[in-house]
Design a protein around this motif. Sequence first.
Motif, PDB file in Angstrom:
ATOM      1  N   THR A   1     100.805 135.950  48.706  1.00  0.00           N
ATOM      2  CA  THR A   1     101.526 135.628  49.940  1.00  0.00           C
ATOM      3  C   THR A   1     100.543 135.097  50.992  1.00  0.00           C
ATOM      4  O   THR A   1      99.491 135.697  51.234  1.00  0.00           O
ATOM      5  N   GLY A   2     100.881 133.967  51.578  1.00  0.00           N
ATOM      6  CA  GLY A   2     100.013 133.362  52.580  1.00  0.00           C
ATOM      7  C   GLY A   2      98.975 132.418  52.005  1.00  0.00           C
ATOM      8  O   GLY A   2      98.317 131.689  52.765  1.00  0.00           O
ATOM      9  N   LYS A   3      98.809 132.409  50.684  1.00  0.00           N
ATOM     10  CA  LYS A   3      97.854 131.499  50.049  1.00  0.00           C
ATOM     11  C   LYS A   3      98.534 130.159  49.753  1.00  0.00           C
ATOM     12  O   LYS A   3      99.730 130.094  49.470  1.00  0.00           O
ATOM     13  N   VAL A   4      97.746 129.098  49.808  1.00  0.00           N
ATOM     14  CA  VAL A   4      98.256 127.752  49.566  1.00  0.00           C
ATOM     15  C   VAL A   4      97.501 127.149  48.384  1.00  0.00           C
ATOM     16  O   VAL A   4      96.269 127.206  48.321  1.00  0.00           O
ATOM     17  N   ALA A   5      98.261 126.575  47.453  1.00  0.00           N
ATOM     18  CA  ALA A   5      97.664 126.002  46.248  1.00  0.00           C
ATOM     19  C   ALA A   5      98.183 124.587  46.007  1.00  0.00           C
ATOM     20  O   ALA A   5      99.351 124.291  46.263  1.00  0.00           O
ATOM     21  N   ILE A   6      97.309 123.734  45.503  1.00  0.00           N
ATOM     22  CA  ILE A   6      97.686 122.401  45.021  1.00  0.00           C
ATOM     23  C   ILE A   6      97.400 122.357  43.529  1.00  0.00           C
ATOM     24  O   ILE A   6      96.314 122.765  43.086  1.00  0.00           O
ATOM     25  N   VAL A   7      98.361 121.873  42.758  1.00  0.00           N
ATOM     26  CA  VAL A   7      98.166 121.684  41.319  1.00  0.00           C
ATOM     27  C   VAL A   7      98.480 120.222  41.007  1.00  0.00           C
ATOM     28  O   VAL A   7      99.604 119.771  41.199  1.00  0.00           O
TER      29      VAL A   7
ATOM     30  N   PRO B   1      94.708 124.612  55.968  1.00  0.00           N
ATOM     31  CA  PRO B   1      93.834 125.357  55.056  1.00  0.00           C
ATOM     32  C   PRO B   1      94.387 125.381  53.628  1.00  0.00           C
ATOM     33  O   PRO B   1      95.600 125.362  53.406  1.00  0.00           O
ATOM     34  N   LEU B   2      93.472 125.415  52.669  1.00  0.00           N
ATOM     35  CA  LEU B   2      93.817 125.411  51.247  1.00  0.00           C
ATOM     36  C   LEU B   2      93.001 126.496  50.555  1.00  0.00           C
ATOM     37  O   LEU B   2      91.806 126.636  50.807  1.00  0.00           O
ATOM     38  N   ASN B   3      93.651 127.254  49.683  1.00  0.00           N
ATOM     39  CA  ASN B   3      92.972 128.349  48.991  1.00  0.00           C
ATOM     40  C   ASN B   3      92.665 128.054  47.531  1.00  0.00           C
ATOM     41  O   ASN B   3      91.673 128.554  46.986  1.00  0.00           O
ATOM     42  N   ILE B   4      93.520 127.270  46.899  1.00  0.00           N
ATOM     43  CA  ILE B   4      93.381 126.992  45.470  1.00  0.00           C
ATOM     44  C   ILE B   4      93.654 125.516  45.212  1.00  0.00           C
ATOM     45  O   ILE B   4      94.684 124.996  45.621  1.00  0.00           O
ATOM     46  N   LEU B   5      92.732 124.856  44.516  1.00  0.00           N
ATOM     47  CA  LEU B   5      92.938 123.473  44.069  1.00  0.00           C
ATOM     48  C   LEU B   5      92.722 123.446  42.566  1.00  0.00           C
ATOM     49  O   LEU B   5      91.618 123.723  42.082  1.00  0.00           O
ATOM     50  N   ILE B   6      93.780 123.130  41.831  1.00  0.00           N
ATOM     51  CA  ILE B   6      93.696 123.079  40.374  1.00  0.00           C
ATOM     52  C   ILE B   6      93.839 121.624  39.930  1.00  0.00           C
ATOM     53  O   ILE B   6      94.913 121.030  40.018  1.00  0.00           O
ATOM     54  N   ASN B   7      92.736 121.069  39.459  1.00  0.00           N
ATOM     55  CA  ASN B   7      92.700 119.674  39.008  1.00  0.00           C
ATOM     56  C   ASN B   7      93.163 119.631  37.553  1.00  0.00           C
ATOM     57  O   ASN B   7      92.368 119.599  36.608  1.00  0.00           O
ATOM     58  N   ASN B   8      94.493 119.639  37.397  1.00  0.00           N
ATOM     59  CA  ASN B   8      95.127 119.805  36.098  1.00  0.00           C
ATOM     60  C   ASN B   8      95.500 118.484  35.427  1.00  0.00           C
ATOM     61  O   ASN B   8      95.551 118.401  34.204  1.00  0.00           O
ATOM     62  N   ALA B   9      95.762 117.444  36.208  1.00  0.00           N
ATOM     63  CA  ALA B   9      96.250 116.179  35.649  1.00  0.00           C
ATOM     64  C   ALA B   9      95.217 115.565  34.706  1.00  0.00           C
ATOM     65  O   ALA B   9      94.008 115.766  34.871  1.00  0.00           O
ATOM     66  N   GLY B  10      95.717 114.810  33.726  1.00  0.00           N
ATOM     67  CA  GLY B  10      94.782 114.183  32.806  1.00  0.00           C
ATOM     68  C   GLY B  10      95.403 113.088  31.966  1.00  0.00           C
ATOM     69  O   GLY B  10      96.619 113.018  31.792  1.00  0.00           O
TER      70      GLY B  10
END
Length: 323
Positions: free
Chosen positions: A25-31, A103-112
């Motif tokens: 809760t309160g965390k921001v993620a980009i996938v 603000p950003l907490n998680i960045l997941i570079n998943n694309a490929g």
Amino acid sequence: MADRITSGFSPYTPARDVVAGHDLTGKVAIVTGAATGIGVETARALAEAGAEVVIAVRKPDLAEAAVAEVNKTAKGAKASWSMLDLSSFKSIRAFAERWGDKPLNILINNAGVMASPLTYTEDGLEMQVGTNHFGHFLLSVLLAPNLIAGAKQSGKSSRLVSLSSIGHRRAGFNFDDPHYKTRAYDKWESYGHAKTANALFAVGFNKRFRDQGVFANAVMPGGIMTPLQRHLPIEEQIALGWIDEHGKVRDGFKTTEEGASTSVWAAVGDELEGIGGLYLEDLAQAEPWTKEKPWAGVLPHALDPEAADRLWALSVEATGAGA
């Protein structure tokens, strides 16, 4: 590897079991690339733990469907999507501009992209390394201030997850001709050197941002049948031993939810707090590659700090960011 970091989970644990017990809760993620395959399951697991998840993709119809699917079980903040074409520096910069100073907490570079025919991005880069590495490099560097802000705001480290592959065993990074301008193109060699780049990027990013509370690790998700195989004819998949002549997937492949689990662990695992620069697989720090286990482990060239620095310098030159 007596001090090898492990999660305590088995390799085929579903992603939602890995995130269970974590309150995001309160965390921001980009996938990135989370409209299909393991990306959707990665986004779903984070959203079920309460994170605000943004799916960054280039196809609106698939994005809308993925967001609707994730939001069926999301807790708290709802998932959303934003346009991102990793083969276009213009699109990447526009994404970062829209993100602003949030603000950003998680960045997941998943694309490929995997084993595609020889094509080039609009910026003149070979498509596999251009998308898989250089596109993610630019995105990550542009969002680095946001990750730093996320760490300061939360009091815990921000995480960057760079998806690599056992495919890195096929080739180290080719600094002499990374975009196949003078040598013959080999789609698997290209994929291998792009996946090596993804691992080296985690080493380089972690070195530069760990003192500011941002840690990066590379992840090998495992063998999973997803749209990543779109460029491979069925006959080639049979020849590779991935499926049999009846279309049955060979033993050892993971479901998409199992394939998302190591990415999720890299993003939330307590064992990885304040730790970066590693190559993770099967919910643990990878062991060294051996001929006896050719489909697992990590080769030295994917974690070489000198190569990581050289790649960083090349990436700064290619993208104009990250100096």
